[in-house]
Enzyme design. Structure first.
Site: not given
Lengths: 249, 379
Positions: B130, B362
């Site tokens: 992640g 993002e």
């Protein structure tokens, strides 16, 4: 040989709104005329082939110093500006001597280009008027310009055909809107436009005896009325019939 | 306080709008369907210097600042989310190289990248990480004058284009996260098939496989163990792009809704006459203007970052808001279209799919909000 392109500061046509058939000009930024941009692109293409400098010539209120950056970004090497508030609404009889006198002050001009008509009033007079004052030959409706030594070979696109002319330089040429598609300027061309050389003169520095303003008074300026006919059709055949009867096809 | 654009900024905005309408609009659907941007479009963007707007002229950039970059990005994203995503990821990679690269590294990589001859990438995420650097598993083992890189990176933009990629790996001696500049397509570098994502197609995401990639030691970006600050700085810069890509989507949603409600009639009157529709239009305008000023301000802030943590919080705020807002705006515009909006014949179908990328890419919106809250609560 240098090429001068005369460009007119007009309200940005894409940002004008029409309210009750009147153009609303408040808050509309200034821009350069669309066909003037074609004239500039033609000049830049000629310069890339033949050398020399492209000088954009514009007369208007002081805002023109900012507006002209658009031309400097699009490939003009320098600007020659004549500034006076009175020029903004002046007609061709006033602007022509201003531009002609300005051209006399620019060195080695071989070609003076105009758009066929300005983006706002489209009177289409300035090219001829300036040519007359300079005593230069003038060619209109140009769709192609080539330089051959001390002459230009110009194709004029007319309603019923193309005419190819040979004209001695220096000359005035007014170009058609479809002579080219103006290039999209790069980021640095835009950012450096303001750093290109600019000669700025006040109108009185030209020491001209100009006609009293205004020679032509605009009485009204209304957008054309467009009313939808709202003809309803029930089939393709009826649609074709309606289009025929309306003279569309 | 001056909110007016300068003449140069207006011309830059107009240039990008002109390019987007003339070159991208006719093929926007094709880019979406093929998940590919034609090479000639990328070449033309290079000629127009769109690939190096905030980079200095000494490195081949246009020195247009991040404020110039947001003006361009908005107009590109208004027409093609995929092209905007490609440009955003590239500019993120370049921003990190520009900030942390040595003079030699900048001279080697930036000029070609600014011209669009190469397209940059930024590769942190891994299948198991992640956004948590502590979970990073890619390794960099020093062998003489080289580092040997191994690992897998996930969802990497532009990995299919040749050019520099800023890759994060754990340096074996220090066990610290460290950034390296890897020439994509070098020996040991390979990529997966593109992920079939929901929107912003043309902005290609692949996984990157590193199998004993031999990286010269001089390609270390910053210092050993400096990976985390580089990552934070780079990701904060990246949020200028993702926020502005969302802004462009919000503008597109507003414009598509405006166009449709004036054209679509009900019992002889345009649906724009109905108050329920007018409220939607007002909501769209409010969402656009709030996003717009956040993005423009963020571009201005990025030109002169004094405190990277404070900038990161500002970037997170803009990203959270603009990312969430573009989805809301696209949904409102879709509702204004009714069932027609579901069809590919209408641009809003693609705009909504593109919008869904905004809050997720993002760093998801909730994570951005944690950064914003953290910046306030740590005071």
């Amino acid at each position: 040989m240098n090429i001068v392109v005369a460009m007119k500061q007009i309200p940005d046509l894409q940002q004008i709104r029409i309210r009750q058939r009147q153009p609303v000009l408040d808050g509309v930024p200034a821009a350069l005329g669309m066909i003037d941009k074609n004239a500039l692109e033609a000049a830049v293409l000629l310069k890339e082939k033949e050398g020399g400098q492209v000088i954009v010539l514009s007369a208007g209120n002081e805002e023109v110093e900012e507006t002209v950056k658009e031309a400097l970004a699009a490939g003009a090497d320098q600007a020659f500006l004549v500034i006076d508030d009175s020029i903004e609404n002046a007609d061709g009889s006033v602007k022509a001597p201003i531009l002609a006198e300005a051209v006399k002050r620019i060195e080695d001009v071989g070609l003076l280009l105009f758009g066929e008509g300005s983006g706002d009033n489209y009177s289409g007079q300035l090219g001829s008027r300036v040519a007359e004052l300079l005593g230069w030959p003038q060619v209109g409706f140009a769709s192609k310009i080539e330089i051959q030594g001390s002459q230009a070979i110009i194709t004029r696109s007319l309603e019923d055909g193309d005419e190819i002319l040979e004209v001695n330089l220096p000359a005035v040429v007014t170009v058609l809107g479809d002579i080219n598609e103006p290039r999209i300027p790069s980021v640095t061309q835009i950012l450096k436009a303001g750093r290109k050389p600019k000669e700025v003169l006040e109108l009185e520095e030209l020491e001209l005896d100009l006609p009293a303003l205004p020679q032509i008074k605009t009485l009204s300026n209304l957008a054309p009325e467009t009313n939808r006919k709202q003809i309803k059709v029930g089939s393709v055949e009826e649609l074709i019939q309606a289009l025929k009867s309306e003279g569309v096809i | 306080m001056n909110f007016e654009l300068s003449k140069e900024q207006s011309l830059l905005q107009a240039m990008a709008r002109d390019f987007a309408e003339k070159r991208l609009e006719p093929i926007a659907r094709q880019i979406d369907e093929e998940n590919q941007i034609p090479a000639e479009i990328l070449a033309e963007m290079g000629e127009l210097e769109l690939f190096g707007i905030p980079i200095g002229e000494e490195y081949g950039g246009a020195a247009g600042g991040y404020d110039g970059y947001v003006l361009v990005m908005e107009q590109i994203a208004r027409i093609s989310g995929g092209v905007a995503m490609t440009l955003a990821a590239h500019t993120l990679g370049l921003g990190a190289l520009d900030k942390f690269g040595t003079e030699e590294q900048k001279q080697k990589y930036l000029p070609d990248a600014c011209k669009g001859k190469t397209i940059a990438s930024f590769a942190f995420t891994e299948p198991g990480t992640g956004s948590d650097p502590k979970q990073l598993t890619s390794t960099a083992v020093k062998e003489g004058d080289y580092y040997i890189l191994n690992g897998t990176k996930r969802f990497i933009s532009n990995a299919n284009h040749p050019g520099p990629c800023v890759i994060f790996a754990r340096e074996s001696e220090s066990q610290e996260v460290t950034a390296f500049i890897v020439d994509k397509w070098c020996e040991g570098y390979s990529i997966s098939e593109p992920w079939a994502k929901i929107g912003m197609k043309g902005g290609v995401l692949t996984d990157v496989y590193m199998e004993n990639i031999k990286v010269p030691a001089q390609n270390l970006l910053g210092q050993i163990g400096q990976g985390f600050p580089i990552l934070l700085y780079g990701i904060a810069l990246g949020k200028i792009g993702t926020s502005t890509a969302a802004l462009g989507g919000t503008l597109a949603a507003l414009e598509e809704a405006l166009k449709y409600v004036k054209e679509k009639t009900h019992r002889g009157a345009p649906i724009a006459k109905f108050q329920a529709i007018q409220l939607k239009i007002a909501d769209l305008k409010i969402k656009y203007e709030t996003s717009r000023w956040l993005c423009y301000r963020l571009g201005w802030l990025a030109n002169n970052i004094k405190d990277p943590a404070a900038f990161a919080a500002e970037a997170a705020l803009a990203k959270a808001y603009c990312g969430d807002t573009v989805v809301e705006a696209a949904k409102i515009a879709m509702d204004a279209h009714g069932s027609y909006g579901l069809m590919k014949d209408y641009n809003i179908e693609r705009i909504l799919r593109d919008a869904l990328i905004g809050p997720e890419i993002e760093g998801v919106s909730d994570m951005q909000k944690m950064i914003v809250a953290g910046s306030l609560l740590k005071r």
